[in-house]
Design a protein around this motif. Structure first.
Motif, PDB file in Angstrom:
ATOM      1  N   ALA A  77      88.330 144.765 -46.174  1.00 15.42           N
ATOM      2  CA  ALA A  77      87.795 145.336 -44.936  1.00 15.42           C
ATOM      3  C   ALA A  77      88.630 144.783 -43.783  1.00 15.42           C
ATOM      4  O   ALA A  77      89.185 143.686 -43.873  1.00 15.42           O
ATOM      5  CB  ALA A  77      86.328 144.955 -44.773  1.00 15.42           C
ATOM      6  N   PRO A  78      88.746 145.529 -42.678  1.00 16.10           N
ATOM      7  CA  PRO A  78      89.544 145.045 -41.546  1.00 16.10           C
ATOM      8  C   PRO A  78      89.120 143.639 -41.115  1.00 16.10           C
ATOM      9  O   PRO A  78      87.937 143.365 -40.944  1.00 16.10           O
ATOM     10  CB  PRO A  78      89.263 146.074 -40.457  1.00 16.10           C
ATOM     11  CG  PRO A  78      88.905 147.324 -41.200  1.00 16.10           C
ATOM     12  CD  PRO A  78      88.166 146.855 -42.426  1.00 16.10           C
ATOM     13  N   GLY A  79      90.106 142.765 -40.999  1.00 11.93           N
ATOM     14  CA  GLY A  79      89.850 141.394 -40.581  1.00 11.93           C
ATOM     15  C   GLY A  79      89.381 140.461 -41.688  1.00 11.93           C
ATOM     16  O   GLY A  79      89.188 139.269 -41.458  1.00 11.93           O
ATOM     17  N   LYS A  80      89.199 140.988 -42.899  1.00  7.93           N
ATOM     18  CA  LYS A  80      88.682 140.176 -44.015  1.00  7.93           C
ATOM     19  C   LYS A  80      89.762 139.834 -45.040  1.00  7.93           C
ATOM     20  O   LYS A  80      89.459 139.340 -46.119  1.00  7.93           O
ATOM     21  CB  LYS A  80      87.547 140.928 -44.729  1.00  7.93           C
ATOM     22  CG  LYS A  80      86.382 141.283 -43.854  1.00  7.93           C
ATOM     23  CD  LYS A  80      85.524 140.070 -43.566  1.00  7.93           C
ATOM     24  CE  LYS A  80      84.310 140.484 -42.751  1.00  7.93           C
ATOM     25  NZ  LYS A  80      83.243 139.502 -42.823  1.00  7.93           N
ATOM     26  N   GLU A  81      91.020 140.072 -44.707  1.00 10.42           N
ATOM     27  CA  GLU A  81      92.104 139.887 -45.671  1.00 10.42           C
ATOM     28  C   GLU A  81      92.155 138.457 -46.229  1.00 10.42           C
ATOM     29  O   GLU A  81      92.244 138.271 -47.443  1.00 10.42           O
ATOM     30  CB  GLU A  81      93.451 140.249 -45.038  1.00 10.42           C
ATOM     31  CG  GLU A  81      93.585 141.705 -44.649  1.00 10.42           C
ATOM     32  CD  GLU A  81      92.963 142.069 -43.293  1.00 10.42           C
ATOM     33  OE1 GLU A  81      92.997 143.266 -42.936  1.00 10.42           O
ATOM     34  OE2 GLU A  81      92.448 141.171 -42.588  1.00 10.42           O
TER      35      GLU A  81
ATOM     36  N   GLY B 196      96.799 143.174 -47.704  1.00  7.60           N
ATOM     37  CA  GLY B 196      95.340 143.263 -47.728  1.00  7.60           C
ATOM     38  C   GLY B 196      94.833 144.135 -48.857  1.00  7.60           C
ATOM     39  O   GLY B 196      93.631 144.205 -49.089  1.00  7.60           O
ATOM     40  N   ARG B 197      95.747 144.814 -49.571  1.00  4.93           N
ATOM     41  CA  ARG B 197      95.382 145.562 -50.791  1.00  4.93           C
ATOM     42  C   ARG B 197      95.776 144.684 -51.969  1.00  4.93           C
ATOM     43  O   ARG B 197      96.924 144.264 -52.082  1.00  4.93           O
ATOM     44  CB  ARG B 197      96.085 146.911 -50.870  1.00  4.93           C
ATOM     45  CG  ARG B 197      95.685 147.693 -52.120  1.00  4.93           C
ATOM     46  CD  ARG B 197      96.175 149.122 -52.112  1.00  4.93           C
ATOM     47  NE  ARG B 197      95.687 149.890 -50.978  1.00  4.93           N
ATOM     48  CZ  ARG B 197      94.467 150.433 -50.883  1.00  4.93           C
ATOM     49  NH1 ARG B 197      93.605 150.273 -51.850  1.00  4.93           N
ATOM     50  NH2 ARG B 197      94.130 151.124 -49.823  1.00  4.93           N
TER      51      ARG B 197
ATOM     52  N   ASP C  57      80.715 143.161 -48.054  1.00  4.09           N
ATOM     53  CA  ASP C  57      81.197 142.445 -46.866  1.00  4.09           C
ATOM     54  C   ASP C  57      82.719 142.344 -46.835  1.00  4.09           C
ATOM     55  O   ASP C  57      83.322 142.404 -45.757  1.00  4.09           O
ATOM     56  CB  ASP C  57      80.586 141.044 -46.832  1.00  4.09           C
ATOM     57  CG  ASP C  57      81.047 140.247 -45.622  1.00  4.09           C
ATOM     58  OD1 ASP C  57      80.925 140.758 -44.484  1.00  4.09           O
ATOM     59  OD2 ASP C  57      81.550 139.127 -45.803  1.00  4.09           O
ATOM     60  N   LEU C  58      83.349 142.190 -48.008  1.00  2.00           N
ATOM     61  CA  LEU C  58      84.778 141.880 -48.049  1.00  2.00           C
ATOM     62  C   LEU C  58      85.688 143.091 -48.203  1.00  2.00           C
ATOM     63  O   LEU C  58      86.835 143.052 -47.783  1.00  2.00           O
ATOM     64  CB  LEU C  58      85.069 140.904 -49.196  1.00  2.00           C
ATOM     65  CG  LEU C  58      84.473 139.506 -49.058  1.00  2.00           C
ATOM     66  CD1 LEU C  58      84.781 138.690 -50.310  1.00  2.00           C
ATOM     67  CD2 LEU C  58      85.016 138.811 -47.821  1.00  2.00           C
TER      68      LEU C  58
END
Length: 106
Positions: free
Chosen positions: A21-25, A58-59, A90-91
């Motif tokens: 999720a954006p910002g959860k990398e 992030g992937r 959440d992640l």
């Protein structure tokens, strides 16, 4: 250089993919790294390799090999995987987790 399936084509290969999720990398990367050691102790484990996309940071991908589908099922029910699954909303982005079970043919 060899891979696990060079010597055993009957292994069950799994390619699991997910996008943070954006910002959860960083949080997702850390959570995935925490799965590696307990997984290495499981029955039926052959390899459990974590990769991150070069083109799409992030992937993340796990490239895994298991001796059988039953071993994979036991892995998915293991406490560390169940705890991770609870954190998916959440992640991960809206696409969630994709798990592909494949067999090497060539």
């Amino acid at each position: 250089m060899t891979t696990p399936t060079d010597d055993n084509r009957d292994l069950l290969t799994v390619i699991a993919s997910m996008k943070a999720a954006p910002g959860k990398e960083d949080q997702l990367r850390a959570a995935l790294e925490q799965l590696i050691e307990p997984t290495r102790q499981e029955d039926g484990y052959v390899n459990y390799d974590l990769h991150e996309s070069v083109e799409d940071p992030g992937r993340f991908f796990f490239y895994e090999n298991w001796h059988s589908g039953e071993h994979l099922d036991a892995h998915l029910a293991a406490p560390h995987l169940v705890a991770f699954a609870e954190r998916i909303p959440d992640l991960l982005d809206g696409d969630g987790l994709t798990v592909n079970r494949v067999r090497r043919i060539a």
